[in-house]
Write a protein that holds these residues in place. Structure first.
Motif, PDB file in Angstrom:
ATOM      1  N   VAL A   1      39.238 -10.601   3.763  1.00 30.87           N
ATOM      2  CA  VAL A   1      39.573 -11.993   4.091  1.00 30.87           C
ATOM      3  C   VAL A   1      38.603 -12.860   3.278  1.00 30.87           C
ATOM      4  CG1 VAL A   1      39.694 -13.671   5.965  1.00 30.87           C
ATOM      5  CG2 VAL A   1      40.193 -11.249   6.401  1.00 30.87           C
TER       6      VAL A   1
ATOM      7  N   SER B   1      38.148 -16.210   2.880  1.00 33.66           N
ATOM      8  CA  SER B   1      37.408 -17.298   3.522  1.00 33.66           C
ATOM      9  C   SER B   1      37.944 -17.539   4.925  1.00 33.66           C
ATOM     10  CB  SER B   1      37.507 -18.574   2.686  1.00 33.66           C
ATOM     11  OG  SER B   1      38.830 -19.022   2.698  1.00 33.66           O
ATOM     12  N   LEU B   2      37.079 -18.139   5.697  1.00 35.34           N
ATOM     13  CA  LEU B   2      37.379 -18.278   7.114  1.00 35.34           C
ATOM     14  C   LEU B   2      36.722 -19.548   7.622  1.00 35.34           C
ATOM     15  CD1 LEU B   2      38.726 -15.944   8.697  1.00 35.34           C
ATOM     16  CD2 LEU B   2      36.475 -15.308   9.505  1.00 35.34           C
TER      17      LEU B   2
ATOM     18  N   ALA C   1      37.980 -20.121  13.367  1.00 35.21           N
ATOM     19  CA  ALA C   1      38.882 -18.966  13.412  1.00 35.21           C
ATOM     20  C   ALA C   1      38.177 -17.697  13.882  1.00 35.21           C
ATOM     21  CB  ALA C   1      39.483 -18.754  12.021  1.00 35.21           C
ATOM     22  N   LEU C   2      36.838 -17.781  14.046  1.00 34.64           N
ATOM     23  CA  LEU C   2      36.094 -16.559  14.368  1.00 34.64           C
ATOM     24  C   LEU C   2      36.516 -15.964  15.712  1.00 34.64           C
ATOM     25  CD1 LEU C   2      32.578 -17.613  13.038  1.00 34.64           C
ATOM     26  CD2 LEU C   2      33.876 -15.604  12.288  1.00 34.64           C
TER      27      LEU C   2
ATOM     28  N   TRP D   1      39.467 -13.908  15.397  1.00 36.33           N
ATOM     29  CA  TRP D   1      39.198 -12.669  14.676  1.00 36.33           C
ATOM     30  C   TRP D   1      38.466 -11.647  15.534  1.00 36.33           C
ATOM     31  CZ3 TRP D   1      40.760 -10.290  10.390  1.00 36.33           C
ATOM     32  CH2 TRP D   1      41.565 -11.027   9.522  1.00 36.33           C
TER      33      TRP D   1
ATOM     34  N   VAL E   1      31.400 -10.367  14.301  1.00 33.57           N
ATOM     35  CA  VAL E   1      32.207 -11.591  14.357  1.00 33.57           C
ATOM     36  C   VAL E   1      31.778 -12.436  15.556  1.00 33.57           C
ATOM     37  CG1 VAL E   1      34.550 -12.456  14.668  1.00 33.57           C
ATOM     38  CG2 VAL E   1      34.124 -10.579  13.085  1.00 33.57           C
TER      39      VAL E   1
ATOM     40  N   THR F   1      33.530 -12.310   2.203  1.00 30.93           N
ATOM     41  CA  THR F   1      34.148 -13.273   3.122  1.00 30.93           C
ATOM     42  C   THR F   1      33.205 -14.458   3.298  1.00 30.93           C
ATOM     43  OG1 THR F   1      35.256 -11.493   4.279  1.00 30.93           O
ATOM     44  CG2 THR F   1      35.063 -13.583   5.463  1.00 30.93           C
TER      45      THR F   1
ATOM     46  N   ILE G   1      32.337 -17.859   5.198  1.00 29.63           N
ATOM     47  CA  ILE G   1      32.609 -18.656   6.395  1.00 29.63           C
ATOM     48  C   ILE G   1      31.735 -19.893   6.284  1.00 29.63           C
ATOM     49  CG2 ILE G   1      32.737 -18.618   8.934  1.00 29.63           C
ATOM     50  CD1 ILE G   1      32.158 -15.446   8.359  1.00 29.63           C
TER      51      ILE G   1
END
Ligand code: PLP
Length: 669
Positions: free
Chosen positions: A203, A205-206, A210-211, A214, A226, A263, A265
């Motif tokens: 993934v 980017s986040l 959204a964590l 996830w 996470v 990833t 974040i």
């Protein structure tokens, strides 16, 4: 502030991460694991680690007393000290700490892991706990003094007891308390995976929001990570924060993390300029906004392209975030690399004590330095005059030679470079530099370098001094033959002329001895020093014989021997000695050129080397190669028309040497 978590799996490229981090200039804190090592030791020692699955489906190691002892031995013992050792080898003054030390991380003991046994729910109580607070004052103190904290578990429980704890929870607290703007977490995976079995499902980017979703999608250890990340962003309360979950197994993990591979974040106010908040110019512009060229600069140099904004160890970074191996190293001045903590600490100390002191007053630090420098040279050398650059060191040598001999003729070699002030320029060989400034010093005799006969012919009873470089650098790294220097010593003695060694480029370990004249076993009458003398801080020195007498008032310098320069230069001498760096110069240089020679590249005509002063003579012109090397991340110089010249810091590591050799092989293939 950068916070780095290094996972403890056996596949992590710890050396790569450490050597890249050592190249950064901004401060950072490291938190590391050691689960790979712990498991190995458990198997080797027979300590049984009980793993249970909690009712929520997460598996945990039960931290009984034996497990906590093993944790201390492996995490806070071997692994922590190995990480510290790896940093220190690269010039970073790392301090290893467990959360227990000074109560850096404290927490609450868990009530027990809720498990299901024989169909019944029950709690398994052990010595694990949840981190609840971080004592940042200790970490700040260390950072302010130039140390790099390297942290790991255990943490301190409420009764002072050692507790195992999740590193990701500690990371969340550290990020909040240290007000980190960037966090790199190096994993044995390329990032957060949409499908745990498919490494290509990273993934990219986040959003922090959204964590939570996830957390439900991922399993096992990743779920804990996470969850802890969610906590980190919650604690950061909208502060700019960029977290990169990055692959710790690859060859340049830090560079990849900086580029955002893995990833990312990021809180909405985070982003590229987060990294630059500490480096704004006086107009408040971040490096990437500041103009590359400067209209106010008298353009006597020309510029090579990248706009450099940071340097640490062997690496520099441009304002676009690209890293380069710096094998120019301030034209050889950075013997200990960029931002060496011992030099910074010395400057800070002296700057706060006495930064300026005219030479008409004594000051203990300057006296200490001059004594220390005098002790590094053999008898009869031993009196020191301090200045600010190589050309000034040469200029002083010329004036002293005139005063000491009552003569004014000098002998210099073809190919020589002694500086660009009018006196030094008179001795520099390249006509392009000299011609526009004629007439220069009268009475300079030029002799072919390494030609004993011509030298002996040129020296007579009217000569004040013969000036030679033990290795000619600017013209393409040509060492003087030992027999040539011996003959120079002899002929000078015979005619009452002074032998002046220009060690501006070769001094302070560059060639594998503190001074390059040592290779020939001779002792000159004067030595000119600069470049490496203060590891990049502007300084020069002329060392003369102990019996030399120069009348007062005939030479001097406002800034020469200022206490800041002396403190830095003293730290250089101490660090060269303490780190044993010079003893390893020859081995490093040999490794580098062996790797190059092994490629049998037809474009290379010859490789000339003394220690870490390397000349690669090409069959074509050298200057056009420089941009290609730069493009691939290596900064190098040309020496003469056809030679690539490399002057890496003496603290360069094997991995950096190998990488530079690989870049050269690529470019020259
Ligand atoms: N002497 C030698 C051998 C040099 O290599 C240099 C500079 O490259 C100088 C003198 C002049 O030093 P600076 O540039 O510090 O004046």
């Amino acid at each position: 502030m950068l916070l780095v978590k290094i996972g403890g799996g056996s596949g992590i490229n710890l050396d790569g991460i450490v050597s890249e981090l050592a190249g950064l200039t901004r401060p950072f804190v490291v938190l590391h694991g050691a689960n790979g090592l712990r498991d190995e030791w458990a198997a080797a020692t027979g300590v049984r680690l009980e793993v249970v699955e909690s009712v929520s489906g997460m598996s945990s190691v039960v931290s009984d007393e034996a497990a906590v002892d093993l944790l201390m031995a492996t995490y806070a013992g071997v692994r922590n000290k190995r990480v510290v050792e790896a940093f220190r080898r690269r010039g970073v003054n790392a301090v290893g700490l467990s959360g227990l030390d000074g109560g850096v991380v404290t927490g609450r003991r868990n009530r027990g892991i809720r498990v299901r046994k024989n169909g019944r729910k029950m709690r398994v109580r052990d010595h694990s706990g949840k981190a609840t607070s971080v004592n940042v004052s200790l970490l700040r103190l260390l950072l302010e003094e130039g140390y790099t904290p390297v942290l790991t578990v255990p943490i301190a429980g409420e009764e002072g007891e050692a507790l195992n704890s999740e590193n990701d929870d500690i990371l969340a607290l550290l990020a909040a308390e240290l007000k980190a703007t960037e966090v790199f977490s190096f994993l044995e995976a390329p990032g957060l995976l949409a499908d745990a079995r498919d490494e290509s499902s990273v993934v990219a980017s986040l959003a922090p929001d959204a964590l939570e979703a996830w957390e439900e999608k991922v399993r096992g250890r990743m779920r804990r990570k996470v969850k802890a990340l969610g906590r980190m962003f919650a604690l950061s309360r909208g502060r700019p924060l960029r977290v990169v979950l990055a692959d710790g197994r690859i060859s340049h993990p830090v560079a990849a993390a900086m580029e955002g591979r893995g990833t990312v974040i990021e809180s909405s106010s985070g982003g590229a300029d987060v990294r630059e908040t500490d480096a704004r110019d006086r107009a408040g512009r971040a490096p990437s906004e500041a103009p590359a060229s400067c209209a106010s600069e008298l353009d006597v140099y020309g510029k090579r392209g990248p706009v450099l904004v940071e340097g640490r160890g062997v690496r520099v970074r441009d304002r676009e975030g690209r890293e380069y191996l710096d094998f120019i190293a301030g034209h050889g001045a950075l013997v200990l690399g960029h931002g060496h903590p011992a030099l910074l600490a010395a400057q800070q100390r002296q700057g706060g004590t006495l930064a300026v002191c005219p030479n008409s007053f004594a000051t203990p630090l300057r006296a200490r330095y001059m004594d220390a420098l005098a002790q590094t040279v053999p008898d009869p050398l031993g009196k020191v005059f301090l200045s600010n650059s190589g050309a000034e060191a040469v200029e002083a040598a010329l004036k002293f030679a005139v005063l000491l001999t009552g003569r004014s003729t000098f002998v210099a070699a073809t190919g020589a470079f002694h500086g660009r002030t009018l006196g030094a320029l008179s001795l520099t060989a390249d006509a392009r530099f000299r011609e526009p400034f004629q007439p220069l010093l009268a009475g300079v005799r030029r002799v072919p370098f390494n030609d004993i006969f011509a030298l002996c012919e040129a020296v007579d009873d009217t000569v004040a001094g013969v000036i030679l470089e033990p290795v000619q650098g600017e013209v393409g790294v040509y060492p003087a033959d030992a027999a040539y220097l011996e003959a120079a010593r002899e002929v000078c003695m015979e005619h009452g002329a002074l032998l002046i060694m220009d060690e501006v480029q070769t001094g302070f370990g560059r060639t594998g001895r503190l001074f390059a004249f040592e290779h020939a076993g001779i002792v000159p009458d004067m030595v000119c020093l600069a470049k490496g003398i203060a590891g990049g801080f502007p300084m020069g020195a002329t060392v003369v014989r102990r019996d030399a007498h120069i009348p007062r008032g005939l030479h001097g310098s406002t800034f020469g021997g200022n206490p800041l320069a002396c403190a830095t230069a003293l730290a250089v001498l101490e660090e060269l000695e303490r780190g044993g760096w010079i003893a390893r110069v020859e081995e490093k240089g040999a490794r580098f050129t062996e790797r190059l020679s092994a490629a049998n590249l037809s474009r290379i005509r010859a490789i000339r080397r003394r220690g870490l002063m390397v000349g690669i003579e090409l069959r074509t012109r050298a200057a056009p190669m420089l941009p290609a090397l730069q493009e691939r991340g290596l900064l190098a110089l040309a020496g003469g028309r056809r030679t690539l010249r490399l002057l890496p810091p003496l603290v360069v590591g094997d991995a950096d040497l190998d990488q530079a050799a690989e870049i050269l092989r690529d470019c020259l293939a």
